[in-house]
Design a protein around this motif. Sequence first.
Motif, mmCIF file in Angstrom:
data_model
loop_
_atom_site.group_PDB
_atom_site.id
_atom_site.type_symbol
_atom_site.label_atom_id
_atom_site.label_comp_id
_atom_site.label_asym_id
_atom_site.label_seq_id
_atom_site.Cartn_x
_atom_site.Cartn_y
_atom_site.Cartn_z
ATOM 1 N N PRO A 163 0.998 -1.445 0.191
ATOM 2 C CA PRO A 163 0.340 -0.024 -0.207
ATOM 3 C C PRO A 163 0.786 1.448 -0.004
ATOM 4 C CG PRO A 163 -0.101 -0.763 1.884
ATOM 5 C CD PRO A 163 0.538 -2.264 0.961
ATOM 6 N N MET A 164 1.855 0.912 0.929
ATOM 7 C CA MET A 164 2.893 2.405 0.465
ATOM 8 C C MET A 164 3.297 2.783 -1.188
ATOM 9 S SD MET A 164 4.782 1.503 4.217
ATOM 10 C CE MET A 164 6.419 3.467 4.117
ATOM 11 N N GLY A 165 3.725 1.735 -1.345
ATOM 12 C CA GLY A 165 3.825 1.785 -3.182
ATOM 13 C C GLY A 165 2.965 1.660 -3.680
ATOM 14 N N PHE A 166 1.935 1.984 -3.892
ATOM 15 C CA PHE A 166 1.015 2.386 -4.605
ATOM 16 C C PHE A 166 0.559 3.515 -4.087
ATOM 17 C CE2 PHE A 166 -3.571 1.799 -6.438
ATOM 18 C CZ PHE A 166 -2.625 1.698 -7.446
ATOM 19 N N GLY A 167 -0.024 3.997 -3.203
ATOM 20 C CA GLY A 167 0.102 5.235 -2.762
ATOM 21 C C GLY A 167 0.932 6.391 -3.270
ATOM 22 N N ALA A 168 2.035 5.379 -2.927
ATOM 23 C CA ALA A 168 3.525 6.934 -3.058
ATOM 24 C C ALA A 168 3.187 6.849 -5.069
ATOM 25 C CB ALA A 168 4.757 5.730 -3.412
ATOM 26 N N ILE A 169 2.886 6.342 -6.015
ATOM 27 C CA ILE A 169 2.214 6.328 -7.091
ATOM 28 C C ILE A 169 1.436 7.532 -7.120
ATOM 29 C CG2 ILE A 169 1.964 5.822 -9.134
ATOM 30 C CD1 ILE A 169 2.982 2.930 -8.671
ATOM 31 N N LEU A 170 -0.185 6.751 -6.622
ATOM 32 C CA LEU A 170 -0.802 7.582 -6.679
ATOM 33 C C LEU A 170 -1.122 9.321 -6.376
ATOM 34 C CD1 LEU A 170 -3.571 5.706 -4.511
ATOM 35 C CD2 LEU A 170 -3.828 5.966 -7.381
ATOM 36 N N VAL A 171 -0.202 9.710 -5.042
ATOM 37 C CA VAL A 171 0.042 11.330 -4.346
ATOM 38 C C VAL A 171 0.775 11.678 -5.456
ATOM 39 C CG1 VAL A 171 -0.919 10.344 -2.477
ATOM 40 C CG2 VAL A 171 2.129 10.487 -2.815
ATOM 41 N N ASN A 172 1.337 11.168 -6.094
ATOM 42 C CA ASN A 172 2.414 11.337 -7.329
ATOM 43 C C ASN A 172 1.872 11.657 -8.954
ATOM 44 O OD1 ASN A 172 5.002 13.116 -5.633
ATOM 45 N ND2 ASN A 172 4.629 10.303 -4.879
ATOM 46 N N LEU A 173 0.658 11.557 -8.987
ATOM 47 C CA LEU A 173 0.068 11.808 -11.321
ATOM 48 C C LEU A 173 -0.820 13.038 -10.211
ATOM 49 C CD1 LEU A 173 -2.131 7.756 -10.512
ATOM 50 C CD2 LEU A 173 0.360 9.060 -12.058
ATOM 51 N N PRO A 174 0.237 14.488 -11.068
ATOM 52 C CA PRO A 174 -0.440 15.265 -11.508
ATOM 53 C C PRO A 174 -1.916 15.853 -10.969
ATOM 54 C CG PRO A 174 1.211 14.875 -13.517
ATOM 55 C CD PRO A 174 0.635 13.085 -12.365
ATOM 56 N N LEU A 175 -2.598 14.994 -11.198
ATOM 57 C CA LEU A 175 -4.591 15.448 -10.958
ATOM 58 C C LEU A 175 -5.005 14.233 -11.530
ATOM 59 C CD1 LEU A 175 -4.443 17.646 -15.123
ATOM 60 C CD2 LEU A 175 -4.096 17.603 -12.436
ATOM 61 N N SER A 176 -4.304 12.802 -9.688
ATOM 62 C CA SER A 176 -5.284 12.302 -9.731
ATOM 63 C C SER A 176 -6.543 12.500 -8.488
ATOM 64 C CB SER A 176 -3.968 11.951 -8.606
ATOM 65 O OG SER A 176 -3.918 11.751 -7.584
ATOM 66 N N GLY A 177 -6.094 13.448 -8.380
ATOM 67 C CA GLY A 177 -7.273 14.157 -6.876
ATOM 68 C C GLY A 177 -7.768 13.296 -5.627
ATOM 69 N N VAL A 178 -6.021 12.769 -4.890
ATOM 70 C CA VAL A 178 -6.551 11.944 -3.524
ATOM 71 C C VAL A 178 -5.453 12.696 -2.836
ATOM 72 C CG1 VAL A 178 -6.177 9.388 -4.999
ATOM 73 C CG2 VAL A 178 -3.595 10.728 -4.100
ATOM 74 N N ILE A 179 -5.622 13.581 -3.089
ATOM 75 C CA ILE A 179 -4.618 14.545 -2.807
ATOM 76 C C ILE A 179 -5.855 16.125 -2.870
ATOM 77 C CG2 ILE A 179 -2.553 13.691 -1.819
ATOM 78 C CD1 ILE A 179 -1.089 15.697 -3.403
#
Length: 379
Positions: free
Chosen positions: A41-57
């Motif tokens: 989950p940490m690895g997948f989350g690291a990808i999610l929060v660094n996608l420019p327009l992902s909307g997770v942050i």
Amino acid sequence: MEFIYEGLLSITPQQVIMYLVGLLLIYLAIKKEYEPALLLPMGFGAILVNLPLSGVINQTMPGIGEVNGIIEWLFNVGIEASEALPILLFIGIGAMIDFGPLLSQPIMFLFGAAAQFGIFFAICAAALMGFDLKDAASIGIIGAADGPTSILVSQVLGSRYVGPIAVAAYSYMALVPIVQPFAIRLVTTKKERLIRMPAKPSRPVTKTTRILFPIIVTFLVGLISPASVSLVGFLMFGNLLRECGVLGNLSETAQTSLANLITLLLGITISFSMRADAFVRFDTLLIMIIGLLAFVFDTIGGVVFAKVLNLFRKEKINPMIGAAGISAFPMSARVVQKMAMKEDPGNILIMQATGVNVSGQIASVIAGGLVISLVSAYL
């Protein structure tokens, strides 16, 4: 199409590095099976929060406006505002731990304390490298070999490096089978590693003792180290569920469903601190190096303490069990047993190593509370 094009152009070199970090953590979780419940989950989350327009942050989305991201919300509610996730995880950890081997040989408490040497070594190293006291103390807690404690201390002290500290703590916990054998061999001889100890405890542990132990520890820690009472208290509460004998279903739930759910949420939530702008820095590399040194010196501290005790004992202790004093339960105890059997297939140290390992779990949480108290008092 314009939306996709805009997203691709927004990717920075630092974000690409974080994608690689995320993929590495996922690889270690799946291929190497290093702490998969956390690293995946940490690895997948690291990808999610660094996608420019992902909307997770929290960010502004083209054509939508301001978006409240789920991962940032989880971080704010579960870690920043209350430290709830790392604290709740300790209920499950406490329910998993059998303190019997420790209670049957109380001397094992000393090994757990000695194996926290790496914490204070790392704090000094971080301070000498230019980190301020709050950050140095938070970095040093990587040596506790306990992810939730590392997250809690760095969050309470307001460290700027919560993400790198969490990644270092969990990564090195996963790498215990690689790091510890090297450190143990560094300070022991073959003759010492061949020392045999009784395979079974010399004294039985009554049910009354098992029930009273978590209650007494909570009282004592509340008086000695109030800043760590939430962690120790929830750890001991989980253990009381296990030992009371009348809440079997709740104990089982704490060990399985609760622990798994909180671990999953904690892993993906902490990835909020792995955003490229906060993570891809030279400081992060220094933190990883200091964290490794903390683990090595924790191991050395426990082993050397056992060697010193042997100078005054007729019944010799296999110094390898001192290495199990770090909080990485139960991996460290298994590493010691595996090394013992490699040297001598008939040498059974798992009982002693487990006793030391659970004492390290308590000692690391108390050490974290003491660090918070001392730094807060100083500042």
